[in-house]
Write an enzyme that holds these catalytic residues in place. Structure first.
Site, PDB file in Angstrom:
ATOM      1  CE1 TYR A 165       7.495   0.626  -3.915  1.00  0.00           C
ATOM      2  CE2 TYR A 165       5.521   2.061  -3.595  1.00  0.00           C
ATOM      3  CZ  TYR A 165       6.708   1.453  -3.243  1.00  0.00           C
ATOM      4  OH  TYR A 165       7.077   1.841  -1.672  1.00  0.00           O
ATOM      5  CD  GLU A 210      -1.867  -2.171   1.963  1.00  0.00           C
ATOM      6  OE1 GLU A 210      -0.692  -2.127   2.548  1.00  0.00           O
ATOM      7  OE2 GLU A 210      -2.555  -3.344   1.749  1.00  0.00           O
TER       8      GLU A 210
HETATM    9  C1  LIG Z   1       5.249   0.356   0.976  1.00  0.00           C
HETATM   10  C2  LIG Z   1       5.854   1.768   1.353  1.00  0.00           C
HETATM   11  O1  LIG Z   1       6.550   1.697   2.035  1.00  0.00           O
HETATM   12  S1  LIG Z   1       5.025   3.092   0.538  1.00  0.00           S
HETATM   13  C3  LIG Z   1       6.368   4.240   0.910  1.00  0.00           C
HETATM   14  C4  LIG Z   1       7.535   4.360   0.283  1.00  0.00           C
HETATM   15  N1  LIG Z   1       8.642   5.066   1.080  1.00  0.00           N
HETATM   16  C5  LIG Z   1       8.659   6.688   0.828  1.00  0.00           C
HETATM   17  O2  LIG Z   1       7.892   7.222   0.142  1.00  0.00           O
HETATM   18  C6  LIG Z   1       9.726   7.230   1.782  1.00  0.00           C
HETATM   19  C7  LIG Z   1      10.156   8.309   0.974  1.00  0.00           C
HETATM   20  N2  LIG Z   1      10.819   7.917  -0.394  1.00  0.00           N
HETATM   21  C8  LIG Z   1      11.799   7.078  -0.288  1.00  0.00           C
HETATM   22  O3  LIG Z   1      12.440   6.752   0.660  1.00  0.00           O
HETATM   23  C9  LIG Z   1      12.470   6.751  -1.506  1.00  0.00           C
HETATM   24  O4  LIG Z   1      12.296   7.689  -2.549  1.00  0.00           O
HETATM   25  C10 LIG Z   1      11.918   5.651  -2.333  1.00  0.00           C
HETATM   26  C11 LIG Z   1      11.768   4.322  -1.341  1.00  0.00           C
HETATM   27  C12 LIG Z   1      10.291   5.921  -2.585  1.00  0.00           C
HETATM   28  C13 LIG Z   1      12.491   5.398  -3.546  1.00  0.00           C
HETATM   29  O5  LIG Z   1      14.011   5.043  -3.239  1.00  0.00           O
HETATM   30  P1  LIG Z   1      14.993   5.506  -4.320  1.00  0.00           P
HETATM   31  O6  LIG Z   1      16.387   4.873  -3.709  1.00  0.00           O
HETATM   32  O7  LIG Z   1      15.055   6.865  -4.125  1.00  0.00           O
HETATM   33  O8  LIG Z   1      14.715   4.993  -5.523  1.00  0.00           O
HETATM   34  P2  LIG Z   1      15.572   4.652  -6.942  1.00  0.00           P
HETATM   35  O9  LIG Z   1      16.711   5.745  -6.843  1.00  0.00           O
HETATM   36  O10 LIG Z   1      15.807   3.457  -7.160  1.00  0.00           O
HETATM   37  O11 LIG Z   1      14.584   5.270  -8.010  1.00  0.00           O
HETATM   38  C14 LIG Z   1      14.038   4.460  -8.852  1.00  0.00           C
HETATM   39  C15 LIG Z   1      12.709   5.398  -9.633  1.00  0.00           C
HETATM   40  O12 LIG Z   1      12.135   5.814  -8.467  1.00  0.00           O
HETATM   41  C16 LIG Z   1      11.335   6.924  -8.879  1.00  0.00           C
HETATM   42  N3  LIG Z   1      11.841   7.961  -7.968  1.00  0.00           N
HETATM   43  C17 LIG Z   1      12.411   7.844  -6.846  1.00  0.00           C
HETATM   44  N4  LIG Z   1      12.616   9.057  -6.137  1.00  0.00           N
HETATM   45  C18 LIG Z   1      12.150   9.940  -6.919  1.00  0.00           C
HETATM   46  C19 LIG Z   1      11.748  11.491  -6.733  1.00  0.00           C
HETATM   47  N5  LIG Z   1      12.261  12.215  -5.733  1.00  0.00           N
HETATM   48  N6  LIG Z   1      11.335  12.008  -7.785  1.00  0.00           N
HETATM   49  C20 LIG Z   1      10.766  11.340  -8.781  1.00  0.00           C
HETATM   50  N7  LIG Z   1      10.946  10.033  -8.967  1.00  0.00           N
HETATM   51  C21 LIG Z   1      11.583   9.488  -8.127  1.00  0.00           C
HETATM   52  C22 LIG Z   1      11.790   7.366 -10.344  1.00  0.00           C
HETATM   53  O13 LIG Z   1      10.828   6.620 -11.100  1.00  0.00           O
HETATM   54  C23 LIG Z   1      12.982   6.643 -10.259  1.00  0.00           C
HETATM   55  O14 LIG Z   1      13.569   5.911 -11.461  1.00  0.00           O
HETATM   56  P3  LIG Z   1      14.421   6.864 -12.433  1.00  0.00           P
HETATM   57  O15 LIG Z   1      15.693   7.333 -11.640  1.00  0.00           O
HETATM   58  O16 LIG Z   1      14.901   6.055 -13.684  1.00  0.00           O
HETATM   59  O17 LIG Z   1      13.723   8.337 -12.838  1.00  0.00           O
END
Ligand SMILES: CC(=O)SCCNC(=O)CCNC(=O)[C@H](O)C(C)(C)COP(=O)(O)OP(=O)(O)OC[C@H]1O[C@@H](n2cnc3c(N)ncnc32)[C@H](O)[C@@H]1OP(=O)(O)O
Length: 176
Positions: free
Chosen positions: A146, A134
């Protein structure tokens, strides 16, 4: 304390209970390993940074996941400190991603992708057919990640989150 503990860790690839890391998670500076109960304080610190002090998970929420009798895997990535974590628990044929977070300084570097791929490998090893999670309807960045990894929207769960009453998007990935 963490430095002292790190000195005891073998260099990757290394094994810990039920989990073998890839040689290097994202680059040669970062280690991946299973989370232990002693890490909970550090995980809460990551959450504080990610969610600006509004903690979506409590210490007891983490603890109950780590001691769950269900098959589960909680991983963290660390350099000097823990900078990201993510985990899932398996119920039947489904591996449910319960929580994933990357410290804001390290977002966008591929760590989230890495963690989700490791969890998927674990799910496949346990014969799961689906991965699920979720995510807040407003959390478009996480949804983008995702979708990129093959998750699709399945349903909306109204007022899913306690404090804010925000709806959740229920997402699933078929991994058969
Ligand atoms: C089930 C749950 O826990 S839902 C809650 C998820 N957690 C959160 O939202 C907490 C805050 N966010 C985070 O901790 C992180 O940004 C995460 C977990 C969502 C993603 O982890 P990251 O290490 O940043 O992701 P990663 O570097 O692998 O990025 C992969 C893709 O995610 C998307 N993405 C990640 N961060 C961003 C951002 N800040 N802005 C836009 N797209 C993003 C993009 O599609 C990216 O692909 P691309 O680089 O080819 O454009």
């Amino acid at each position: 304390m963490l430095k002292k503990f790190k000195a005891l860790l073998p260099k990757p690839p290394f094994k810990s209970a039920g989990y073998t890391s890839r040689p290097y998670p994202v680059n040669t500076k970062w280690l991946v390993r299973e989370v232990t109960n002693e890490d909970i304080k550090a995980l809460l610190a990551v959450e504080r940074e990610v969610y600006h002090g509004k903690l979506p998970w409590t210490k007891s929420a983490f603890l109950s996941e780590l001691i769950s009798p269900l098959p589960h895997l909680y991983l963290c990535v660390e350099n000097e400190d823990i900078l990201a974590f993510g985990g899932c628990r398996i119920i039947g044929n489904d591996a449910h991603i319960t929580n994933i977070a990357v410290h804001p300084k390290f977002q966008g570097a591929g760590i989230g992708t890495f963690l989700l791929e490791e969890l998927e490998t674990f799910a496949r090893q346990h014969g799961c057919l689906t991965m699920s999670l979720e995510v807040r309807l407003s959390n478009r960045d996480a949804q983008r990640l995702y979708r990129k990894l093959g998750y699709v929207s399945r349903a909306i769960k109204p007022a899913y989150y306690d404090q804010t009453n925000e709806d959740a998007l229920d997402m699933v990935k078929y991994i058969e």
